[in-house]
Design a protein around this motif. Structure first.
Motif, PDB file in Angstrom:
ATOM      1  N   GLY A  18      19.243  28.340 -41.748  1.00  0.00           N
ATOM      2  CA  GLY A  18      20.161  28.751 -40.686  1.00  0.00           C
ATOM      3  C   GLY A  18      21.608  28.794 -41.110  1.00  0.00           C
ATOM      4  N   LEU A  19      22.044  27.788 -41.860  1.00  0.00           N
ATOM      5  CA  LEU A  19      23.465  27.699 -42.185  1.00  0.00           C
ATOM      6  C   LEU A  19      23.843  28.477 -43.434  1.00  0.00           C
ATOM      7  CD1 LEU A  19      24.056  23.931 -41.383  1.00  0.00           C
ATOM      8  CD2 LEU A  19      24.640  25.903 -39.987  1.00  0.00           C
ATOM      9  N   ALA A  20      22.896  28.714 -44.326  1.00  0.00           N
ATOM     10  CA  ALA A  20      23.219  29.395 -45.574  1.00  0.00           C
ATOM     11  C   ALA A  20      22.731  30.838 -45.600  1.00  0.00           C
ATOM     12  CB  ALA A  20      22.626  28.619 -46.749  1.00  0.00           C
ATOM     13  N   PHE A  21      22.202  31.331 -44.497  1.00  0.00           N
ATOM     14  CA  PHE A  21      21.651  32.689 -44.490  1.00  0.00           C
ATOM     15  C   PHE A  21      22.724  33.742 -44.704  1.00  0.00           C
ATOM     16  CE2 PHE A  21      19.738  36.461 -42.432  1.00  0.00           C
ATOM     17  CZ  PHE A  21      18.629  36.558 -43.255  1.00  0.00           C
ATOM     18  N   GLY A  22      23.922  33.511 -44.217  1.00  0.00           N
ATOM     19  CA  GLY A  22      25.006  34.464 -44.405  1.00  0.00           C
ATOM     20  C   GLY A  22      25.412  34.618 -45.859  1.00  0.00           C
ATOM     21  N   MET A  23      25.189  33.586 -46.641  1.00  0.00           N
ATOM     22  CA  MET A  23      25.523  33.650 -48.060  1.00  0.00           C
ATOM     23  C   MET A  23      24.614  34.622 -48.804  1.00  0.00           C
ATOM     24  SD  MET A  23      26.160  29.715 -48.994  1.00  0.00           S
ATOM     25  CE  MET A  23      26.738  28.608 -47.746  1.00  0.00           C
ATOM     26  N   VAL A  24      23.411  34.815 -48.312  1.00  0.00           N
ATOM     27  CA  VAL A  24      22.477  35.736 -48.956  1.00  0.00           C
ATOM     28  C   VAL A  24      23.040  37.159 -48.910  1.00  0.00           C
ATOM     29  CG1 VAL A  24      20.147  36.700 -48.837  1.00  0.00           C
ATOM     30  CG2 VAL A  24      20.504  34.270 -48.451  1.00  0.00           C
ATOM     31  N   GLY A  25      23.589  37.548 -47.790  1.00  0.00           N
ATOM     32  CA  GLY A  25      24.181  38.876 -47.663  1.00  0.00           C
ATOM     33  C   GLY A  25      25.371  39.056 -48.578  1.00  0.00           C
ATOM     34  N   GLU A  40      22.204  12.815 -44.525  1.00  0.00           N
ATOM     35  CA  GLU A  40      22.696  11.810 -43.583  1.00  0.00           C
ATOM     36  C   GLU A  40      21.918  11.809 -42.274  1.00  0.00           C
ATOM     37  OE1 GLU A  40      26.862  12.329 -43.062  1.00  0.00           O
ATOM     38  OE2 GLU A  40      27.337  11.654 -45.096  1.00  0.00           O
ATOM     39  N   SER A  41      21.383  12.947 -41.870  1.00  0.00           N
ATOM     40  CA  SER A  41      20.640  13.007 -40.619  1.00  0.00           C
ATOM     41  C   SER A  41      19.163  12.702 -40.814  1.00  0.00           C
ATOM     42  CB  SER A  41      20.802  14.388 -39.977  1.00  0.00           C
ATOM     43  OG  SER A  41      20.172  15.362 -40.781  1.00  0.00           O
ATOM     44  N   LYS A  42      18.751  12.464 -42.085  1.00  0.00           N
ATOM     45  CA  LYS A  42      17.347  12.183 -42.409  1.00  0.00           C
ATOM     46  C   LYS A  42      16.452  13.276 -41.831  1.00  0.00           C
ATOM     47  CE  LYS A  42      17.991   7.208 -42.678  1.00  0.00           C
ATOM     48  NZ  LYS A  42      19.343   6.999 -42.302  1.00  0.00           N
ATOM     49  N   ALA A  43      16.775  14.504 -42.162  1.00  0.00           N
ATOM     50  CA  ALA A  43      16.126  15.663 -41.562  1.00  0.00           C
ATOM     51  C   ALA A  43      14.697  15.872 -42.055  1.00  0.00           C
ATOM     52  CB  ALA A  43      16.947  16.909 -41.848  1.00  0.00           C
ATOM     53  N   GLY A  44      14.330  15.337 -43.179  1.00  0.00           N
ATOM     54  CA  GLY A  44      13.005  15.587 -43.727  1.00  0.00           C
ATOM     55  C   GLY A  44      12.962  16.929 -44.438  1.00  0.00           C
ATOM     56  N   LYS A  45      11.797  17.259 -44.965  1.00  0.00           N
ATOM     57  CA  LYS A  45      11.680  18.502 -45.740  1.00  0.00           C
ATOM     58  C   LYS A  45      11.828  19.740 -44.860  1.00  0.00           C
ATOM     59  CE  LYS A  45       8.791  16.602 -49.372  1.00  0.00           C
ATOM     60  NZ  LYS A  45       7.503  16.643 -50.030  1.00  0.00           N
ATOM     61  N   PHE A  46      11.132  19.756 -43.742  1.00  0.00           N
ATOM     62  CA  PHE A  46      11.207  20.934 -42.878  1.00  0.00           C
ATOM     63  C   PHE A  46      12.588  21.063 -42.240  1.00  0.00           C
ATOM     64  CE2 PHE A  46      10.576  23.100 -38.775  1.00  0.00           C
ATOM     65  CZ  PHE A  46      10.150  24.327 -39.266  1.00  0.00           C
ATOM     66  N   GLY A  47      13.164  19.956 -41.814  1.00  0.00           N
ATOM     67  CA  GLY A  47      14.497  19.994 -41.222  1.00  0.00           C
ATOM     68  C   GLY A  47      15.546  20.452 -42.215  1.00  0.00           C
ATOM     69  N   THR A  48      15.416  19.999 -43.458  1.00  0.00           N
ATOM     70  CA  THR A  48      16.336  20.441 -44.500  1.00  0.00           C
ATOM     71  C   THR A  48      16.180  21.931 -44.749  1.00  0.00           C
ATOM     72  OG1 THR A  48      16.247  18.256 -45.520  1.00  0.00           O
ATOM     73  CG2 THR A  48      17.041  20.061 -46.891  1.00  0.00           C
ATOM     74  N   PHE A  49      14.939  22.404 -44.761  1.00  0.00           N
ATOM     75  CA  PHE A  49      14.686  23.837 -44.929  1.00  0.00           C
ATOM     76  C   PHE A  49      15.330  24.636 -43.803  1.00  0.00           C
ATOM     77  CE2 PHE A  49      11.997  27.476 -43.768  1.00  0.00           C
ATOM     78  CZ  PHE A  49      12.194  28.258 -44.895  1.00  0.00           C
ATOM     79  N   VAL A  50      15.183  24.173 -42.590  1.00  0.00           N
ATOM     80  CA  VAL A  50      15.759  24.876 -41.435  1.00  0.00           C
ATOM     81  C   VAL A  50      17.287  24.868 -41.510  1.00  0.00           C
ATOM     82  CG1 VAL A  50      16.030  24.800 -38.927  1.00  0.00           C
ATOM     83  CG2 VAL A  50      13.778  24.504 -39.945  1.00  0.00           C
ATOM     84  N   LEU A  51      17.871  23.745 -41.912  1.00  0.00           N
ATOM     85  CA  LEU A  51      19.325  23.685 -42.054  1.00  0.00           C
ATOM     86  C   LEU A  51      19.813  24.687 -43.095  1.00  0.00           C
ATOM     87  CD1 LEU A  51      20.074  19.871 -41.905  1.00  0.00           C
ATOM     88  CD2 LEU A  51      21.020  21.616 -40.414  1.00  0.00           C
ATOM     89  N   PHE A  52      19.169  24.693 -44.250  1.00  0.00           N
ATOM     90  CA  PHE A  52      19.595  25.632 -45.285  1.00  0.00           C
ATOM     91  C   PHE A  52      19.330  27.072 -44.858  1.00  0.00           C
ATOM     92  CE2 PHE A  52      19.788  22.008 -48.160  1.00  0.00           C
ATOM     93  CZ  PHE A  52      20.909  22.330 -48.896  1.00  0.00           C
TER      94      PHE A  52
END
Length: 69
Positions: A49-56, A35-47
Motif C-alpha cells: 500500500g505505501l510503496a506502490f507509488g514508487m513502482v510507477g 514497531e507495530s509487530k505487523a507479521g508477514k502479511f501485515g508487512t506485505f500489506v504495508l509495503f
C-alpha cells in the motif's frame, strides 16, 4: 552553476535525490512494520500500500530507457 545547466541539475536531483528519498521511505515503512509487530502479511500489506507509488516512478525510468534504446 559550476558548469552545469539547470536541466542537468534537475535531472540529477530527480534521479538520485528522489531515489535516495525512496530508499529512506522503504526504511520508514519497514520500521513501521517492525514497531507495530505487523507479521508477514501485515508487512506485505504495508509495503504494497505505501510503496506502490514508487513502482510507477521506477517504471517511468525503465520505459524511458527502453524507448531511448
Amino acid at each position: 552553476m559550476f558548469g552545469y545547466t539547470e536541466a542537468e541539475i534537475a535531472g540529477f536531483g530527480l534521479t538520485f535525490g528522489v531515489g535516495a528519498f525512496m530508499l529512506y521511505m522503504l526504511f520508514i515503512i519497514g520500521q513501521l512494520a517492525w514497531e507495530s509487530k505487523a507479521g508477514k502479511f501485515g508487512t506485505f500489506v504495508l509495503f504494497l500500500g505505501l510503496a506502490f507509488g514508487m513502482v510507477g516512478f521506477a517504471a517511468k525510468f525503465v520505459i524511458q530507457w527502453l524507448l531511448e534504446k
